[in-house]
Motif scaffolding. Structure first.
Motif, PDB file in Angstrom:
ATOM      1  N   ALA A  91       0.823  -1.208   0.000  1.00 35.23           N
ATOM      2  CA  ALA A  91       0.000   0.000   0.000  1.00 35.23           C
ATOM      3  C   ALA A  91       0.858   1.258   0.000  1.00 35.23           C
ATOM      4  CB  ALA A  91      -0.940  -0.006   1.208  1.00 35.23           C
ATOM      5  N   LEU A  92       1.973   1.238   0.736  1.00 37.99           N
ATOM      6  CA  LEU A  92       2.858   2.398   0.769  1.00 37.99           C
ATOM      7  C   LEU A  92       3.542   2.618  -0.580  1.00 37.99           C
ATOM      8  CD1 LEU A  92       4.442   2.004   4.312  1.00 37.99           C
ATOM      9  CD2 LEU A  92       2.968   3.871   3.554  1.00 37.99           C
ATOM     10  N   GLU A  93       3.965   1.546  -1.216  1.00 39.31           N
ATOM     11  CA  GLU A  93       4.564   1.674  -2.545  1.00 39.31           C
ATOM     12  C   GLU A  93       3.542   2.211  -3.545  1.00 39.31           C
ATOM     13  OE1 GLU A  93       7.276   1.587  -5.655  1.00 39.31           O
ATOM     14  OE2 GLU A  93       7.567   1.492  -3.475  1.00 39.31           O
ATOM     15  N   LEU A  94       2.329   1.743  -3.446  1.00 37.62           N
ATOM     16  CA  LEU A  94       1.260   2.223  -4.317  1.00 37.62           C
ATOM     17  C   LEU A  94       0.991   3.702  -4.075  1.00 37.62           C
ATOM     18  CD1 LEU A  94      -0.990   1.676  -6.347  1.00 37.62           C
ATOM     19  CD2 LEU A  94      -2.382   0.780  -4.465  1.00 37.62           C
ATOM     20  N   ALA A  95       0.965   4.124  -2.810  1.00 36.52           N
ATOM     21  CA  ALA A  95       0.761   5.539  -2.497  1.00 36.52           C
ATOM     22  C   ALA A  95       1.862   6.397  -3.105  1.00 36.52           C
ATOM     23  CB  ALA A  95       0.696   5.736  -0.981  1.00 36.52           C
ATOM     24  N   ARG A  96       3.094   5.921  -3.053  1.00 36.37           N
ATOM     25  CA  ARG A  96       4.198   6.675  -3.655  1.00 36.37           C
ATOM     26  C   ARG A  96       4.036   6.772  -5.172  1.00 36.37           C
ATOM     27  NH1 ARG A  96       7.258   4.212   0.583  1.00 36.37           N
ATOM     28  NH2 ARG A  96       7.590   2.338  -0.666  1.00 36.37           N
ATOM     29  N   ASN A  97       3.626   5.677  -5.805  1.00 37.49           N
ATOM     30  CA  ASN A  97       3.426   5.693  -7.253  1.00 37.49           C
ATOM     31  C   ASN A  97       2.338   6.672  -7.672  1.00 37.49           C
ATOM     32  OD1 ASN A  97       5.361   3.740  -7.407  1.00 37.49           O
ATOM     33  ND2 ASN A  97       3.976   2.059  -7.901  1.00 37.49           N
ATOM     34  N   LEU A  98       1.328   6.810  -6.824  1.00 33.79           N
ATOM     35  CA  LEU A  98       0.207   7.702  -7.124  1.00 33.79           C
ATOM     36  C   LEU A  98       0.497   9.147  -6.725  1.00 33.79           C
ATOM     37  CD1 LEU A  98      -2.659   5.356  -5.906  1.00 33.79           C
ATOM     38  CD2 LEU A  98      -2.332   6.136  -8.256  1.00 33.79           C
ATOM     39  N   LEU A  99       1.698   9.381  -6.156  1.00 40.35           N
ATOM     40  CA  LEU A  99       2.086  10.702  -5.661  1.00 40.35           C
ATOM     41  C   LEU A  99       1.154  11.207  -4.580  1.00 40.35           C
ATOM     42  CD1 LEU A  99       3.166  12.501  -8.970  1.00 40.35           C
ATOM     43  CD2 LEU A  99       4.550  11.212  -7.353  1.00 40.35           C
ATOM     44  N   VAL A 100       0.657  10.268  -3.777  1.00 40.35           N
ATOM     45  CA  VAL A 100      -0.114  10.641  -2.588  1.00 40.35           C
ATOM     46  C   VAL A 100       0.894  10.973  -1.507  1.00 40.35           C
ATOM     47  CG1 VAL A 100      -1.783   9.860  -0.882  1.00 40.35           C
ATOM     48  CG2 VAL A 100      -2.001   9.128  -3.262  1.00 40.35           C
ATOM     49  N   TYR A 101       0.778  12.159  -0.892  1.00 37.35           N
ATOM     50  CA  TYR A 101       1.798  12.620   0.048  1.00 37.35           C
ATOM     51  C   TYR A 101       1.944  11.678   1.230  1.00 37.35           C
ATOM     52  CZ  TYR A 101       4.176  15.478   3.520  1.00 37.35           C
ATOM     53  OH  TYR A 101       5.041  15.938   4.459  1.00 37.35           O
ATOM     54  N   VAL A 102       0.826  11.286   1.813  1.00 36.23           N
ATOM     55  CA  VAL A 102       0.847  10.373   2.938  1.00 36.23           C
ATOM     56  C   VAL A 102      -0.316   9.411   2.776  1.00 36.23           C
ATOM     57  CG1 VAL A 102       0.599  10.128   5.433  1.00 36.23           C
ATOM     58  CG2 VAL A 102       1.848  12.067   4.548  1.00 36.23           C
ATOM     59  N   LYS A 103      -0.091   8.137   3.031  1.00 35.54           N
ATOM     60  CA  LYS A 103      -1.199   7.201   3.074  1.00 35.54           C
ATOM     61  C   LYS A 103      -1.899   7.425   4.403  1.00 35.54           C
ATOM     62  CE  LYS A 103      -0.822   2.880   4.085  1.00 35.54           C
ATOM     63  NZ  LYS A 103      -1.899   2.830   5.091  1.00 35.54           N
ATOM     64  N   ARG A 104      -2.981   8.196   4.359  1.00 38.09           N
ATOM     65  CA  ARG A 104      -3.592   8.705   5.581  1.00 38.09           C
ATOM     66  C   ARG A 104      -4.412   7.623   6.277  1.00 38.09           C
ATOM     67  NH1 ARG A 104      -6.837  13.814   3.422  1.00 38.09           N
ATOM     68  NH2 ARG A 104      -7.529  12.241   1.939  1.00 38.09           N
ATOM     69  N   PRO A 105      -4.199   7.392   7.573  1.00 37.45           N
ATOM     70  CA  PRO A 105      -5.031   6.438   8.297  1.00 37.45           C
ATOM     71  C   PRO A 105      -6.458   6.955   8.412  1.00 37.45           C
ATOM     72  CG  PRO A 105      -3.002   6.920   9.496  1.00 37.45           C
ATOM     73  CD  PRO A 105      -3.125   7.936   8.403  1.00 37.45           C
ATOM     74  N   GLY A 106      -7.412   6.024   8.518  1.00 37.56           N
ATOM     75  CA  GLY A 106      -8.809   6.428   8.549  1.00 37.56           C
ATOM     76  C   GLY A 106      -9.184   7.280   9.731  1.00 37.56           C
ATOM     77  N   GLY A 107      -8.450   7.154  10.860  1.00 39.16           N
ATOM     78  CA  GLY A 107      -8.794   7.934  12.031  1.00 39.16           C
ATOM     79  C   GLY A 107      -8.437   9.396  11.939  1.00 39.16           C
ATOM     80  N   GLN A 108      -7.723   9.784  10.880  1.00 38.64           N
ATOM     81  CA  GLN A 108      -7.382  11.197  10.749  1.00 38.64           C
ATOM     82  C   GLN A 108      -8.594  12.003  10.311  1.00 38.64           C
ATOM     83  OE1 GLN A 108      -3.982  12.185   8.464  1.00 38.64           O
ATOM     84  NE2 GLN A 108      -2.641  10.791   9.538  1.00 38.64           N
ATOM     85  N   SER A 109      -8.510  13.322  10.566  1.00 39.07           N
ATOM     86  CA  SER A 109      -9.623  14.206  10.265  1.00 39.07           C
ATOM     87  C   SER A 109      -9.822  14.373   8.767  1.00 39.07           C
ATOM     88  CB  SER A 109      -9.356  15.581  10.889  1.00 39.07           C
ATOM     89  OG  SER A 109     -10.379  16.486  10.572  1.00 39.07           O
ATOM     90  N   GLN A 110     -11.094  14.633   8.367  1.00 42.86           N
ATOM     91  CA  GLN A 110     -11.424  14.864   6.966  1.00 42.86           C
ATOM     92  C   GLN A 110     -10.669  16.039   6.385  1.00 42.86           C
ATOM     93  OE1 GLN A 110     -15.222  14.893   5.128  1.00 42.86           O
ATOM     94  NE2 GLN A 110     -16.232  13.889   6.831  1.00 42.86           N
ATOM     95  N   PHE A 111     -10.499  17.108   7.175  1.00 38.83           N
ATOM     96  CA  PHE A 111      -9.838  18.271   6.606  1.00 38.83           C
ATOM     97  C   PHE A 111      -8.929  18.912   7.628  1.00 38.83           C
ATOM     98  CE2 PHE A 111     -13.164  20.375   8.861  1.00 38.83           C
ATOM     99  CZ  PHE A 111     -14.379  19.848   8.446  1.00 38.83           C
TER     100      PHE A 111
END
Length: 333
Positions: free
Chosen positions: A192-212
Motif C-alpha cells: 500500500a505504501l509503494e502504491l501511495a508513492r506511485n500515485l504521488l499521494v503525500y501520505v497514506k492517511r489512516p482512517g482515524g485522521q480528520s477529513q480536513f
C-alpha cells in the motif's frame, strides 16, 4: 518498480463501482485508478474492476462524460469481491428510486466487502446497509445523513470508516484513501505504501485522521473569510511571533479589537487557533519516524517537547508518541 507478494495465494478480486446519473466522476475514477495501479505494484491481476449501474449502458457523470456500465444484476459478486457505491449530485434521486436501491441491496448479498465514496453513503443508508454501523460521508452532509437515517451512527470527522465489512469514506478524494486501505487489508502495508508513492499521494492517511486540515476548518468556521489570509500565513510561519499583539498588528487592528472580532468570526480565541495549527503540523510530521519529537516541537513553534505534549493531550486526547505509534508510516526495509 518493486513488486510485493500477496499475503494469501494469488486471489483475483472483483471490484464493482456502482454509479448513477450525475455521479461525481472522481468518486469512481479515483479509487478505480488505485486498484488498477495496484495490479502493477503487485505484479499480477489482483483486481478486476467493473463499472456497474441499475440498467447498464452509458451513464452521464457530473462532468458530462459518459461512462459505459454493466447491469449490476449481471456482475455476479462473491465473498472475495467488493461493491463500491459512488457519490455525486444524483445520489438523492438514486436513493429515492426503490428499484435502484433494491438492485444495490441484491448486489451486496454475497459480496464480502461493501463500500461507499463520499455521498454514496446515502444510497447505502437507503438500502439499510448502515443500520447499526458507524459511517462517514462528505462533511457538508453528515448532519443530513444522521437526521435522515437515525439507525446509522454518523461520525463526521474521519477520512474513512470500516465497520463489520462496510466501508464509508468522506468527501471525494478520501475515496482514494479508502481504496489504499483496502489494498493494505488485502496485500499488506508495504504494498500500500509503494502504491501511495506511485500515485504521488503525500501520505497514506489512516482512517482515524480528520477529513480536513485546521486551515480548512478555520475557513469553514469563518463565513466572511475575513481571516483566511492570516490563517494561511500562520500555518506557514509557525515559529514566528504568533502572540495576539503580533497577529493584531499584522491584521491592522488593535489587540483588543482583533481578539473581539476573531472570536466573533471563528468561535474561539487566536491562541487556540495557533495551538491547533501547530498541533496539526506536528501531527503530519510525526508520521515521519525519521524526525525526532524534539525536532518536530521546535519546527512547529512549541519551543520544547513538553509544551507540544500538553497541547497534543489537550486537543488530540493522546500524547505525540502515542499518535506516532498508531499512525507513523514506516518505510519497508
Amino acid at each position: 518498480m518493486p513488486t510485493f507478494p500477496a499475503n494469501t495465494p494469488l486471489i483475483e478480486r472483483h471490484i464493482a463501482f456502482f454509479i448513477f446519473e450525475e455521479v461525481k466522476l472522481l468518486d469512481a475514477t479515483g479509487p478505480l485508478q488505485v486498484f488498477a495501479d495496484a495490479n502493477e505494484v503487485l505484479g499480477y491481476d489482483a483486481y478486476i474492476t467493473t463499472l456497474a449501474s441499475h440498467h447498464g449502458g452509458p451513464v452521464k457523470t457530473d462532468t458530462g462524460i459518459l461512462l459505459n456500465t454493466r447491469r449490476v444484476a449481471g456482475v455476479g459478486l462473491d465473498e472475495t469481491d467488493t461493491l463500491i457505491v459512488c457519490g455525486g449530485g444524483g445520489v438523492d434521486a438514486a436513493s429515492r428510486d426503490h428499484r435502484l436501491v433494491a438492485s444495490v441491496l441484491r448486489a451486496t448479498e454475497r459480496c464480502g466487502r461493501i463500500a461507499s465514496t463520499c455521498t454514496g453513503a446515502f444510497l447505502l443508508a437507503a438500502a439499510g446497509l448502515l443500520d447499526g454501523r458507524r459511517a462517514v460521508t462528505h462533511w457538508r452532509r453528515c448532519d443530513e445523513l444522521a437526521e435522515n437515517y437515525p439507525k446509522a451512527e454518523i461520525d463526521p470527522d474521519p477520512i474513512y470508516i470500516e465497520d463489520d465489512g462496510v466501508w464509508t469514506s468522506a468527501g471525494v478524494t478520501a475515496g482514494i484513501d479508502l481504496a489504499l486501505a483496502m489494498v493494505e487489508a488485502d496485500h499488506g502495508r508495504e504494498a500500500a505504501l509503494e502504491l501511495a508513492r506511485n500515485l504521488l499521494v503525500y501520505v497514506k492517511r489512516p482512517g482515524g485522521q480528520s477529513q480536513f486540515s485546521e486551515a480548512l476548518k478555520e475557513q469553514t468556521r469563518s463565513a466572511s473569510g475575513k481571516f483566511d489570509a492570516l490563517h494561511f500565513w500562520m500555518r506557514d510561519n509557525l515559529t514566528a511571533d504568533l502572540r495576539i499583539e503580533a497577529l493584531a498588528e499584522r491584521s491592522g487592528m488593535s489587540a483588543r479589537n482583533f481578539a473581539r472580532l476573531y472570536i466573533r468570526e471563528t468561535g474561539h480565541t487566536p491562541a487556540r487557533a495557533v495551538e491547533q495549527f501547530r498541533v496539526d503540523a506536528a501531527r503530519v510530521m510525526l508520521e515521519d519516524v525519521k524526525l525526532s519529537i524534539k525536532t518536530i516541537a521546535t519546527a512547529c513553534g512549541f519551543g520544547n517537547d513538553e509544551r507540544m505534549r500538553r497541547s497534543f493531550a489537550r486537543l488530540m486526547g493522546v500524547t505525540p508518541q502515542a499518535y506516532r505509534d498508531r499512525f507513523a508510516a514506516v518505510e519497508p526495509d
